[in-house]
Design a protein around this motif. Structure first.
Motif, PDB file in Angstrom:
ATOM      1  N   LEU A  40       0.834  -1.206   0.000  1.00 24.99           N
ATOM      2  CA  LEU A  40       0.000   0.000   0.000  1.00 24.99           C
ATOM      3  C   LEU A  40       0.865   1.250   0.000  1.00 24.99           C
ATOM      4  CD1 LEU A  40      -2.788  -0.889   2.585  1.00 24.99           C
ATOM      5  CD2 LEU A  40      -2.983  -0.814   0.110  1.00 24.99           C
ATOM      6  N   THR A  41       0.452   2.241  -0.775  1.00 23.68           N
ATOM      7  CA  THR A  41       1.172   3.507  -0.801  1.00 23.68           C
ATOM      8  C   THR A  41       0.409   4.588  -0.054  1.00 23.68           C
ATOM      9  OG1 THR A  41       0.169   4.077  -2.916  1.00 23.68           O
ATOM     10  CG2 THR A  41       2.305   2.982  -2.985  1.00 23.68           C
ATOM     11  N   LYS A  42      -0.797   4.276   0.409  1.00 24.15           N
ATOM     12  CA  LYS A  42      -1.620   5.203   1.188  1.00 24.15           C
ATOM     13  C   LYS A  42      -2.019   4.516   2.483  1.00 24.15           C
ATOM     14  CE  LYS A  42      -1.691   8.309  -2.028  1.00 24.15           C
ATOM     15  NZ  LYS A  42      -0.348   8.776  -2.167  1.00 24.15           N
ATOM     16  N   ASN A  43      -2.865   5.178   3.271  1.00 24.85           N
ATOM     17  CA  ASN A  43      -3.250   4.643   4.568  1.00 24.85           C
ATOM     18  C   ASN A  43      -4.082   3.367   4.476  1.00 24.85           C
ATOM     19  OD1 ASN A  43      -5.282   6.347   3.420  1.00 24.85           O
ATOM     20  ND2 ASN A  43      -6.344   6.396   5.378  1.00 24.85           N
ATOM     21  N   ILE A  44      -4.998   3.288   3.501  1.00 25.81           N
ATOM     22  CA  ILE A  44      -5.837   2.109   3.295  1.00 25.81           C
ATOM     23  C   ILE A  44      -6.041   1.918   1.798  1.00 25.81           C
ATOM     24  CG2 ILE A  44      -7.103   2.232   5.485  1.00 25.81           C
ATOM     25  CD1 ILE A  44      -9.388   3.605   3.989  1.00 25.81           C
ATOM     26  N   PHE A  45      -6.460   0.710   1.411  1.00 21.36           N
ATOM     27  CA  PHE A  45      -6.792   0.491   0.011  1.00 21.36           C
ATOM     28  C   PHE A  45      -8.204   1.027  -0.207  1.00 21.36           C
ATOM     29  CE2 PHE A  45      -8.024  -1.625  -3.850  1.00 21.36           C
ATOM     30  CZ  PHE A  45      -6.851  -1.584  -4.587  1.00 21.36           C
ATOM     31  N   PRO A  46      -8.385   1.916  -1.170  1.00 29.62           N
ATOM     32  CA  PRO A  46      -9.696   2.536  -1.359  1.00 29.62           C
ATOM     33  C   PRO A  46     -10.685   1.620  -2.062  1.00 29.62           C
ATOM     34  CG  PRO A  46      -8.231   3.259  -3.063  1.00 29.62           C
ATOM     35  CD  PRO A  46      -7.409   2.408  -2.131  1.00 29.62           C
ATOM     36  N   ARG A  47     -11.924   2.002  -1.966  1.00 38.71           N
ATOM     37  CA  ARG A  47     -13.010   1.369  -2.698  1.00 38.71           C
ATOM     38  C   ARG A  47     -13.807   2.485  -3.355  1.00 38.71           C
ATOM     39  NH1 ARG A  47     -14.108  -4.091  -0.275  1.00 38.71           N
ATOM     40  NH2 ARG A  47     -12.552  -4.269   1.359  1.00 38.71           N
ATOM     41  N   ILE A  48     -14.670   2.119  -4.271  1.00 38.20           N
ATOM     42  CA  ILE A  48     -15.511   3.114  -4.929  1.00 38.20           C
ATOM     43  C   ILE A  48     -16.348   3.820  -3.870  1.00 38.20           C
ATOM     44  CG2 ILE A  48     -17.435   3.403  -6.542  1.00 38.20           C
ATOM     45  CD1 ILE A  48     -16.157   1.174  -8.211  1.00 38.20           C
ATOM     46  N   ASP A  49     -16.481   5.130  -4.016  1.00 38.32           N
ATOM     47  CA  ASP A  49     -17.197   6.051  -3.113  1.00 38.32           C
ATOM     48  C   ASP A  49     -16.395   6.456  -1.878  1.00 38.32           C
ATOM     49  OD1 ASP A  49     -19.392   6.292  -4.799  1.00 38.32           O
ATOM     50  OD2 ASP A  49     -20.459   4.636  -3.843  1.00 38.32           O
ATOM     51  N   TYR A  50     -15.163   5.980  -1.730  1.00 47.14           N
ATOM     52  CA  TYR A  50     -14.315   6.516  -0.667  1.00 47.14           C
ATOM     53  C   TYR A  50     -13.915   7.931  -1.076  1.00 47.14           C
ATOM     54  CZ  TYR A  50     -13.404   2.212   1.992  1.00 47.14           C
ATOM     55  OH  TYR A  50     -13.512   1.107   2.783  1.00 47.14           O
ATOM     56  N   LYS A  51     -13.682   8.781  -0.100  1.00 45.95           N
ATOM     57  CA  LYS A  51     -13.226  10.135  -0.391  1.00 45.95           C
ATOM     58  C   LYS A  51     -11.703  10.157  -0.392  1.00 45.95           C
ATOM     59  CE  LYS A  51     -17.245  12.348   1.559  1.00 45.95           C
ATOM     60  NZ  LYS A  51     -17.789  13.228   2.580  1.00 45.95           N
ATOM     61  N   ASP A  53      -8.698  12.791   0.346  1.00 49.26           N
ATOM     62  CA  ASP A  53      -8.325  14.102   0.881  1.00 49.26           C
ATOM     63  C   ASP A  53      -6.948  14.448   0.341  1.00 49.26           C
ATOM     64  OD1 ASP A  53      -7.281  16.221   2.511  1.00 49.26           O
ATOM     65  OD2 ASP A  53      -8.820  15.758   3.994  1.00 49.26           O
ATOM     66  N   ASP A  54      -6.901  15.413  -0.550  1.00 50.58           N
ATOM     67  CA  ASP A  54      -5.653  15.812  -1.203  1.00 50.58           C
ATOM     68  C   ASP A  54      -4.676  16.437  -0.207  1.00 50.58           C
ATOM     69  OD1 ASP A  54      -3.948  16.080  -3.381  1.00 50.58           O
ATOM     70  OD2 ASP A  54      -4.690  18.086  -3.840  1.00 50.58           O
ATOM     71  N   ASN A  55      -5.181  17.186   0.763  1.00 45.29           N
ATOM     72  CA  ASN A  55      -4.309  17.825   1.748  1.00 45.29           C
ATOM     73  C   ASN A  55      -3.623  16.804   2.650  1.00 45.29           C
ATOM     74  OD1 ASN A  55      -4.924  20.427   0.843  1.00 45.29           O
ATOM     75  ND2 ASN A  55      -6.761  20.501   2.103  1.00 45.29           N
ATOM     76  N   LEU A  56      -4.371  15.790   3.068  1.00 43.54           N
ATOM     77  CA  LEU A  56      -3.814  14.743   3.927  1.00 43.54           C
ATOM     78  C   LEU A  56      -3.190  13.610   3.125  1.00 43.54           C
ATOM     79  CD1 LEU A  56      -6.699  14.477   6.550  1.00 43.54           C
ATOM     80  CD2 LEU A  56      -4.528  15.684   6.796  1.00 43.54           C
ATOM     81  N   ASP A  57      -3.454  13.567   1.813  1.00 41.80           N
ATOM     82  CA  ASP A  57      -2.974  12.517   0.917  1.00 41.80           C
ATOM     83  C   ASP A  57      -3.395  11.139   1.436  1.00 41.80           C
ATOM     84  OD1 ASP A  57      -1.755  11.471  -1.332  1.00 41.80           O
ATOM     85  OD2 ASP A  57       0.191  11.277  -0.328  1.00 41.80           O
ATOM     86  N   MET A  58      -4.717  11.009   1.717  1.00 40.52           N
ATOM     87  CA  MET A  58      -5.222   9.744   2.219  1.00 40.52           C
ATOM     88  C   MET A  58      -6.664   9.517   1.798  1.00 40.52           C
ATOM     89  SD  MET A  58      -5.642  10.720   6.283  1.00 40.52           S
ATOM     90  CE  MET A  58      -6.387   9.198   6.771  1.00 40.52           C
TER      91      MET A  58
END
Length: 68
Positions: A40-51, A53-58
């Motif tokens: 993973l390169t972010k905090n969690i693996f996203p799913r459709i409809d997840y938001k 946040d560009d400022n937090l990069d997550m």
């Protein structure tokens, strides 16, 4: 190849597996969420409809209920 989330208006619209050259050639915003080794390169693996946040990069999961 890596996993990328397609972001439209701050919300994940689609998840794709693609080369960086393909993603760079697109007009839409794609955020890398998993590298080619499955890390993973972010905090969690996203799913459709997840938001996203560009400022937090997550990625942020949607609220299951309005009261949450």
């Amino acid at each position: 190849m890596s996993s990328y989330a397609k972001i439209i208006n701050g919300v994940v619209d689609n998840i794709i597996i693609a080369d960086k050259t393909f993603v760079d050639s697109q007009d839409d915003l794609y955020v890398k969420c998993e590298d080619n080794n499955g890390v993973l390169t972010k905090n969690i693996f996203p799913r459709i409809d997840y938001k996203y946040d560009d400022n937090l990069d997550m990625f942020i999961a949607p609220q299951p209920y309005p009261s949450w």
